[in-house]
Motif scaffolding. Structure first.
Motif, mmCIF file in Angstrom:
data_model
loop_
_atom_site.group_PDB
_atom_site.id
_atom_site.type_symbol
_atom_site.label_atom_id
_atom_site.label_comp_id
_atom_site.label_asym_id
_atom_site.label_seq_id
_atom_site.Cartn_x
_atom_site.Cartn_y
_atom_site.Cartn_z
ATOM 1 N N GLY A 163 0.782 -1.233 0.000
ATOM 2 C CA GLY A 163 0.000 0.000 0.000
ATOM 3 C C GLY A 163 0.806 1.271 0.000
ATOM 4 N N TYR A 164 2.111 1.193 0.303
ATOM 5 C CA TYR A 164 2.912 2.414 0.373
ATOM 6 C C TYR A 164 3.514 2.719 -0.988
ATOM 7 C CZ TYR A 164 6.721 5.625 1.460
ATOM 8 O OH TYR A 164 7.566 6.699 1.466
ATOM 9 N N GLY A 180 -7.948 0.258 -0.709
ATOM 10 C CA GLY A 180 -8.944 -0.220 0.240
ATOM 11 C C GLY A 180 -8.540 -1.467 1.009
ATOM 12 N N TYR A 181 -7.666 -2.323 0.446
ATOM 13 C CA TYR A 181 -7.265 -3.539 1.148
ATOM 14 C C TYR A 181 -6.173 -3.282 2.185
ATOM 15 C CZ TYR A 181 -10.024 -6.094 -2.235
ATOM 16 O OH TYR A 181 -11.066 -6.563 -2.994
ATOM 17 N N ALA A 182 -5.489 -2.137 2.082
ATOM 18 C CA ALA A 182 -4.509 -1.727 3.087
ATOM 19 C C ALA A 182 -4.690 -0.227 3.312
ATOM 20 C CB ALA A 182 -3.092 -2.047 2.643
ATOM 21 N N ALA A 188 -1.203 -3.584 6.538
ATOM 22 C CA ALA A 188 -0.338 -4.215 5.533
ATOM 23 C C ALA A 188 -0.036 -5.652 5.936
ATOM 24 C CB ALA A 188 0.950 -3.422 5.381
ATOM 25 N N ASN A 189 -0.165 -6.575 4.987
ATOM 26 C CA ASN A 189 0.062 -7.990 5.256
ATOM 27 C C ASN A 189 1.278 -8.560 4.520
ATOM 28 O OD1 ASN A 189 -2.251 -8.368 6.936
ATOM 29 N ND2 ASN A 189 -3.538 -8.402 5.096
ATOM 30 N N THR A 190 1.909 -7.749 3.682
ATOM 31 C CA THR A 190 3.029 -8.273 2.902
ATOM 32 C C THR A 190 3.966 -7.130 2.551
ATOM 33 O OG1 THR A 190 3.636 -9.593 0.957
ATOM 34 C CG2 THR A 190 1.888 -7.965 0.667
ATOM 35 N N GLN A 191 5.125 -7.473 1.999
ATOM 36 C CA GLN A 191 6.083 -6.476 1.517
ATOM 37 C C GLN A 191 6.069 -6.451 -0.011
ATOM 38 O OE1 GLN A 191 8.152 -4.389 3.426
ATOM 39 N NE2 GLN A 191 6.890 -5.101 5.134
ATOM 40 N N TRP A 192 6.163 -5.276 -0.573
ATOM 41 C CA TRP A 192 6.279 -5.122 -2.014
ATOM 42 C C TRP A 192 7.738 -4.987 -2.413
ATOM 43 C CZ3 TRP A 192 1.824 -1.098 -3.139
ATOM 44 C CH2 TRP A 192 0.588 -1.777 -3.084
ATOM 45 N N ALA A 193 8.051 -5.305 -3.639
ATOM 46 C CA ALA A 193 9.419 -5.182 -4.129
ATOM 47 C C ALA A 193 9.813 -3.709 -4.210
ATOM 48 C CB ALA A 193 9.559 -5.838 -5.498
#
Length: 623
Positions: A163-164, A180-182, A188-193
């Motif tokens: 989300g960031y 809307g999901y974060a 936040a449930n995960t990390q993005w690349a």
């Protein structure tokens, strides 16, 4: 430092050339026309057939690491206003009153959400990771391509949550509204690349170096973007250690040759240090860009001469009780006629920014007139279990102009003293004694970096250009060690990022409690570092004594077969715990006027420095 050229590690030589071939039969001395065939037996391989029958090999070395770190009171209790700290910024969630008596509260803490209280926090903590690959492509026994690629390079764990994201806005960036999901960070449930300019300052993959090597009959030719290291690494440091963060990397064409019989080697290099603006467009991804102007290039030429004994013969000489002496000289010449260093001010349309027009480039030029002469000497003496090394360097030269626009060449205060001088000196020594089958290592290290009595700070600051002089001296003399030349955990490694304008004394001891021949070991060490300013006026408290720091380390290395056949090489799993504490002295304190002003504006006499502490945990796999 140039080393003896050797056959690439792990190179497989085809059996057809493993032994000297017999002379081919005259009846078969001609090839079958256009068929590409060679002689029927290995002894009849033709020279031009080597390239079609060689078997290139591919090796990968590198490391994977995760480091958890805690920095406690690294601001040393100093109350500089936000954004103006000469040393370490106060944590943004810490409430405090600055030197001018202005409060900077963050009233959001406490147990009562209706009536929150000021937050108090003097700790920065977190963890980071890096996966470094050093691929080597061995084309033949005398040709190879080497590289270095970092994945998630020093990425802070948890810094790219779901989300960031950011997007360009005006002269900078603004945070994009979360989905809307974060909808908030806590969801936040995960990390993005990591993606540069979107949710990170760097991309997930960083190609650091690629260079080629060709072993010719007269020496080793190197070309490309490659590491630069000399001596102890005080000035030029490749930064390839398992805990390194900084590097010296150069774009270079280099030839290394020598007299192997006497272990004497010479090298000459032509470096592309700074070419200025190039013709590449932001909207084109093909074609061949070129350097737009030559007068703004930073030209650098390097010559070295070194005597370094073959490692195997060196071990033999030491076992016999003989003295081994190594050493050499590294000389660099650097020059620049024009410069294009204009930032966004005073004219945002000028300078060498990305996508700049030719007109803007023309308006951004200023005369620099820079010349530097950089001799760097290295000496090593080995005797049985004793080692002594010293590296001494000087940076000598001049500049006609330090301004990014206009000229400040003329000195209006002192007649006939125009322009600017550069006089910087540095030296570092290491003395080590090993005992009890090398399990015990006792060291005493010393380092000195010249200071500048006409500059008001040890820290050069960021985004401030060349530091201004306080008077008409017009000579820059603050010498700075390479930031990867580490001597401690707090002051020089983190707060000031490198040894500069100071000298230190560092006794230390290290002992392997358990050590196997297969490389497994468990041990620990301790060190004390006493640091003093070379020029007292550069220290915040105008006193030479900066601080005394104590460091302790516990380490464990697991066995890893072939990589640890050499007990001096690290391989496999490695972990260590480190603790450091620093006691600031008068040089990092306050001036009498600052204390009086703080007492007058706040009514409090509490203006003392604070003891800094750090805890580090390193987890790594080296291969």
């Amino acid at each position: 430092m140039p080393s003896q050229p050797a056959a690439p590690r792990g190179q497989q030589v085809p059996s057809a050339v493993a032994t000297a071939p017999a002379a081919p039969s005259p009846a078969r001395a001609t090839r079958q026309g256009g068929s590409g065939e060679v002689g029927a037996s290995p002894s009849e391989v033709y020279a031009e057939d080597w390239w079609s029958h060689a078997r290139p090999t591919f090796e990968i070395h590198g490391l994977f690491r995760v480091r958890a770190e805690l920095f406690h009171k690294f601001a040393l209790g100093r109350r500089a206003p936000p954004g103006s700290a000469l040393l370490w910024e106060q944590p943004p969630d810490n409430s405090y009153v600055d030197l001018n008596g202005i409060p900077h509260p963050v009233r959001l803490c406490g147990d009562d959400p209706v009536n929150p209280v000021p937050c108090e926090n003097n700790t920065n903590s977190g963890a980071n990771m890096r996966f470094r690959l050093n691929p080597e492509l061995h084309i033949s026994d005398n040709i190879r391509v080497l590289s270095q690629i970092d994945l998630l390079d020093n990425m802070v764990l948890g810094s790219t949550p779901e989300g960031y994201a950011n997007r360009p806005a005006g002269a900078g960036y603004q945070v994009v509204a979360r989905g809307g999901y974060a909808p908030a960070g806590g969801f936040a449930n995960t990390q993005w690349a990591p993606v540069s300019g979107v949710n990170s300052t760097t991309d997930s993959v960083m190609v650091k170096r690629i260079w080629g090597e060709y072993l010719t009959p007269i020496g080793l030719l190197r070309f490309g973007r490659m590491p630069q290291h000399w001596g102890l690494g005080m000035l030029w440091n490749s930064g390839d250690g398992f805990d390194s963060d900084w590097q010296t990397t150069v774009d270079r064409v280099m030839l290394v040759t020598g007299i192997k019989k006497y272990d004497i080697y010479f090298s000459a290099a032509w470096d592309y240090m700074n070419e200025g603006a190039i013709s590449s467009s932001l909207y084109e991804q093909q074609g061949q860009p070129y350097d737009l102007s030559s007068a703004d290039d930073v030209n650098q030429y390097v010559l070295t001469a070194v005597r370094r004994k073959n490692p195997e013969l060196q071990k033999l000489e030491l076992a016999r009780g003989n003295v081994v002496v190594n050493g050499g000289v590294h000389f660099t010449y650097r020059s620049q006629q024009l410069a294009n260093d204009v930032s966004s001010t005073p004219d945002p349309t000028a300078g060498a920014s990305l996508g700049q027009s030719a007109t803007g480039l023309r308006q951004g030029f200023s005369r620099r007139g820079l010349e530097m002469y950089i001799p760097d000497l290295w000496f090593q003496l080995l005797y049985k279990k004793f080692r002594f090394e010293v590296e001494a360097a000087a940076i000598l030269g001049s500049m006609e102009n330090t301004a990014v626009s206009g000229s400040d060449y003329e000195n209006l205060l002192v007649q006939d003293k125009n322009g600017w001088g550069i006089r910087q000196f540095g030296v570092t020594t290491q003395a080590e004694l090993r005992a009890f089958e090398d399990k015990l290592r006792v060291q005493f290290n010393f380092g000195y970096a010249s200071g500048d009595g006409d500059v008001g700070s040890l820290s050069p600051g960021r985004g401030q250009g060349i530091q201004p002089q306080l008077t008409s001296d017009r000579t820059y003399s603050t010498f700075r060690f390479h930031p990867d030349y580490r001597v401690d955990l707090i002051l020089w490694r983190n707060i000031l990022s490198r040894v500069q304008g100071a000298y230190y004394f560092r006794p230390s001891v290290e002992y392997d409690f358990a050590r196997d021949k297969n490389g497994q070991r468990l041990g620990g060490g301790a060190a004390a570092i006493w640091s003093r300013a070379a020029e007292f006026v550069q220290a915040p408290g105008h006193a030479r004594d900066l601080g005394i720091e104590l460091n302790a380390t516990l380490y464990y290395q697991a066995r890893d077969g072939a990589l640890n056949d050499d007990p001096n090489r690290m391989g496999g799993f490695y972990t260590m715990m480190q603790y450091g504490v620093m006691f600031p002295l008068g040089g990092l304190g306050y001036l009498p006027g600052q204390e009086l002003n703080y007492q007058r504006t706040t009514g409090s006499a509490d203006l003392d420095t604070a003891t800094a502490q750090t805890v580090r945990w390193y987890l790594g796999i080296l291969f």
